[in-house]
Design an enzyme around this catalytic site. Structure first.
Site, PDB file in Angstrom:
ATOM      1  N   ASN A 153     -13.437   2.504 -13.850  1.00 60.54           N
ATOM      2  CA  ASN A 153     -12.007   2.811 -13.993  1.00 60.54           C
ATOM      3  C   ASN A 153     -11.116   2.076 -12.976  1.00 60.54           C
ATOM      4  OD1 ASN A 153     -12.627   6.218 -15.101  1.00 60.54           O
ATOM      5  ND2 ASN A 153     -12.059   4.450 -16.326  1.00 60.54           N
TER       6      ASN A 153
ATOM      7  N   ASP B 219     -11.907  12.734 -22.019  1.00 60.79           N
ATOM      8  CA  ASP B 219     -11.328  11.458 -22.445  1.00 60.79           C
ATOM      9  C   ASP B 219     -10.120  11.729 -23.337  1.00 60.79           C
ATOM     10  OD1 ASP B 219     -11.130   8.739 -22.551  1.00 60.79           O
ATOM     11  OD2 ASP B 219     -12.727   8.453 -24.027  1.00 60.79           O
TER      12      ASP B 219
ATOM     13  N   ARG C 208      -8.504  -0.566 -14.173  1.00 59.72           N
ATOM     14  CA  ARG C 208      -7.187  -0.242 -14.739  1.00 59.72           C
ATOM     15  C   ARG C 208      -6.071  -0.762 -13.831  1.00 59.72           C
ATOM     16  NH1 ARG C 208      -7.935   5.552 -17.809  1.00 59.72           N
ATOM     17  NH2 ARG C 208      -9.872   4.972 -18.856  1.00 59.72           N
TER      18      ARG C 208
ATOM     19  N   HIS D  12      -2.556  12.143 -17.639  1.00 62.90           N
ATOM     20  CA  HIS D  12      -3.487  12.505 -16.562  1.00 62.90           C
ATOM     21  C   HIS D  12      -3.060  13.809 -15.891  1.00 62.90           C
ATOM     22  CE1 HIS D  12      -5.620   8.881 -17.208  1.00 62.90           C
ATOM     23  NE2 HIS D  12      -4.722   8.070 -16.690  1.00 62.90           N
TER      24      HIS D  12
ATOM     25  N   GLU E 233     -28.146  18.068 -25.374  1.00 63.16           N
ATOM     26  CA  GLU E 233     -27.537  18.098 -26.703  1.00 63.16           C
ATOM     27  C   GLU E 233     -26.138  17.495 -26.573  1.00 63.16           C
ATOM     28  OE1 GLU E 233     -29.034  19.019 -29.512  1.00 63.16           O
ATOM     29  OE2 GLU E 233     -30.851  19.366 -28.338  1.00 63.16           O
TER      30      GLU E 233
ATOM     31  N   ARG F  74     -18.001  15.405 -25.186  1.00 61.60           N
ATOM     32  CA  ARG F  74     -17.046  14.314 -24.970  1.00 61.60           C
ATOM     33  C   ARG F  74     -15.837  14.549 -25.871  1.00 61.60           C
ATOM     34  NH1 ARG F  74     -17.596   8.061 -23.415  1.00 61.60           N
ATOM     35  NH2 ARG F  74     -15.381   7.576 -23.471  1.00 61.60           N
TER      36      ARG F  74
HETATM   37  C1  IPE Z   1     -15.058   7.645 -19.322  1.00 64.79           C
HETATM   38  O1  IPE Z   1     -13.879   7.427 -20.007  1.00 64.79           O
HETATM   39  C2  IPE Z   1     -14.770   7.869 -17.858  1.00 64.79           C
HETATM   40  C3  IPE Z   1     -14.100   9.127 -17.539  1.00 64.79           C
HETATM   41  C4  IPE Z   1     -13.829  10.065 -18.391  1.00 64.79           C
HETATM   42  C5  IPE Z   1     -13.752   9.317 -16.151  1.00 64.79           C
HETATM   43  P1  IPE Z   1     -13.315   5.944 -20.252  1.00 64.79           P
HETATM   44  O2  IPE Z   1     -12.048   6.107 -21.016  1.00 64.79           O
HETATM   45  O3  IPE Z   1     -13.224   5.213 -18.967  1.00 64.79           O
HETATM   46  O4  IPE Z   1     -14.460   5.303 -21.132  1.00 64.79           O
HETATM   47  P2  IPE Z   1     -14.424   4.053 -22.126  1.00 64.79           P
HETATM   48  O5  IPE Z   1     -13.757   2.923 -21.405  1.00 64.79           O
HETATM   49  O6  IPE Z   1     -13.643   4.484 -23.327  1.00 64.79           O
HETATM   50  O7  IPE Z   1     -15.858   3.809 -22.456  1.00 64.79           O
HETATM   51  C1  IPE Z   2      -9.601  10.021 -19.440  1.00 65.24           C
HETATM   52  O1  IPE Z   2      -8.550   9.613 -20.223  1.00 65.24           O
HETATM   53  C2  IPE Z   2      -9.271  10.021 -17.961  1.00 65.24           C
HETATM   54  C3  IPE Z   2      -9.875   8.929 -17.187  1.00 65.24           C
HETATM   55  C4  IPE Z   2     -10.770   8.087 -17.631  1.00 65.24           C
HETATM   56  C5  IPE Z   2      -9.441   8.775 -15.794  1.00 65.24           C
HETATM   57  P1  IPE Z   2      -8.235   8.084 -20.516  1.00 65.24           P
HETATM   58  O2  IPE Z   2      -7.273   7.597 -19.479  1.00 65.24           O
HETATM   59  O3  IPE Z   2      -9.468   7.294 -20.645  1.00 65.24           O
HETATM   60  O4  IPE Z   2      -7.486   8.191 -21.924  1.00 65.24           O
HETATM   61  P2  IPE Z   2      -7.589   7.192 -23.153  1.00 65.24           P
HETATM   62  O5  IPE Z   2      -9.044   7.007 -23.453  1.00 65.24           O
HETATM   63  O6  IPE Z   2      -6.932   5.932 -22.740  1.00 65.24           O
HETATM   64  O7  IPE Z   2      -6.874   7.907 -24.244  1.00 65.24           O
HETATM   65 MG    MG Z   3     -10.635   6.783 -22.192  1.00 69.26          MG
END
Ligand code: IPE
Ligand code: IPE
Ligand code: MG
Length: 240
Positions: free
Chosen positions: A67, A19, A70, A36, A206, A187
């Site tokens: 996702n 994340d 988005r 990304h 864990e 995470r």
């Molecule tokens: C979790 O991350 C999903 C992936 C890493 C693919 P998100 O960014 O989508 O999670 P939330 O929305 O913060 O819970």
């Molecule tokens: C994780 O990064 C990748 C995916 C969920 C595809 P994010 O795109 O969720 O990045 P943040 O959470 O917006 O920083």
């Molecule tokens: Mg995220």
């Protein structure tokens, strides 16, 4: 910082919620997709680092069933990256003796992506090193829903008897059938939640949360997580 991994307990299965790609890009005044792209490079490096550290299974959350919410631009950029990395991963997997497996509902992807996934799984199936599991269009609840649906179909067909359903039976209907539960969940980016990841499988894992944004994650960060894991006392509900 502890760096001698020979003295650490190496988890057999590490599950990762990568994340923070968006935040990494924002900090640099770049579009989210730049985060990304960098995140994909980090995935590649992490696969190699994990394999060399002796981790047997690495499961990475790449795209959740949520996702799709988005923007169209972000989703299509992610699909393009996925296409490109499916090809790159084939090379990396072959070079590192890594077996690749995909979990999640692949039927929602374009047909060329589905073919790419199938090819990646088939051509790496005989590799004997680490198993790299990619969770795409994956959601823990969706996985359980699909499993229940198949169990009910098998029950109707007389293959499965309701009285014989054990926890192992349920596990065998999940996408992760045959894969041991994660020992360690990592995470990145500081959020303390599961976001619908491996809801059944993480029952006794864990948990390690780091503020490090995913594109900045590296071998040192992975070793830090393993060092922490090494110190944990796992009880699984028992008592000493
Ligand atoms: C979790 O991350 C999903 C992936 C890493 C693919 P998100 O960014 O989508 O999670 P939330 O929305 O913060 O819970
Ligand atoms: C994780 O990064 C990748 C995916 C969920 C595809 P994010 O795109 O969720 O990045 P943040 O959470 O917006 O920083
Ligand atoms: Mg995220």
């Amino acid at each position: 910082m502890e760096t001698d991994t020979s003295k650490m307990v190496i988890p057999a299965h590490v599950a990762l919620i990568l994340d923070g790609n968006g935040r990494w890009a924002k900090k640099r005044g770049l579009p989210r997709t730049a985060g990304h792209k960098q995140g994909c490079i980090t995935v590649e490096k992490t696969v190699e680092d994990a394999a060399r550290l002796g981790i047997r299974y690495l499961t990475v959350y790449g795209f959740s069933t949520e996702n799709w919410k988005r923007s169209v631009e972000e989703v299509s950029a992610l699909m393009q990256l996925f296409r490109y990395y499916l090809k790159r991963l084939l090379k990396i997997a072959k070079a590192n003796n890594v077996r690749v497996k995909m979990i999640g509902d692949r039927t929602r992807f374009d047909s060329d992506i589905i073919e790419g996934i199938n090819r990646l799984e088939q051509e790496t199936a005989a590799n004997t090193g680490m198993t790299f599991v990619i969770a795409v269009n994956y959601g823990g609840r969706d996985e359980i829903r699909r499993a229940v649906s198949r169990m009910m179909r098998d029950a109707q067909a007389g293959i499965l008897s309701p009285d014989q359903v054990t926890e192992d039976t349920v596990a065998s209907y999940l996408d992760t059938a045959g894969i041991p539960d994660p020992d360690l969940l990592i995470r990145t980016s500081g959020e303390i939640r599961l976001s619908n990841y491996l809801l059944w499988q993480l029952a006794y894992s864990e948990i390690y949360i780091t503020d490090c944004l995913w594109p900045d994650f590296n071998r040192d960060e992975l070793v830090k997580a393993i060092a922490q894991y090494s110190k944990r006392e796992r009880r699984f509900g028992g008592a000493k």
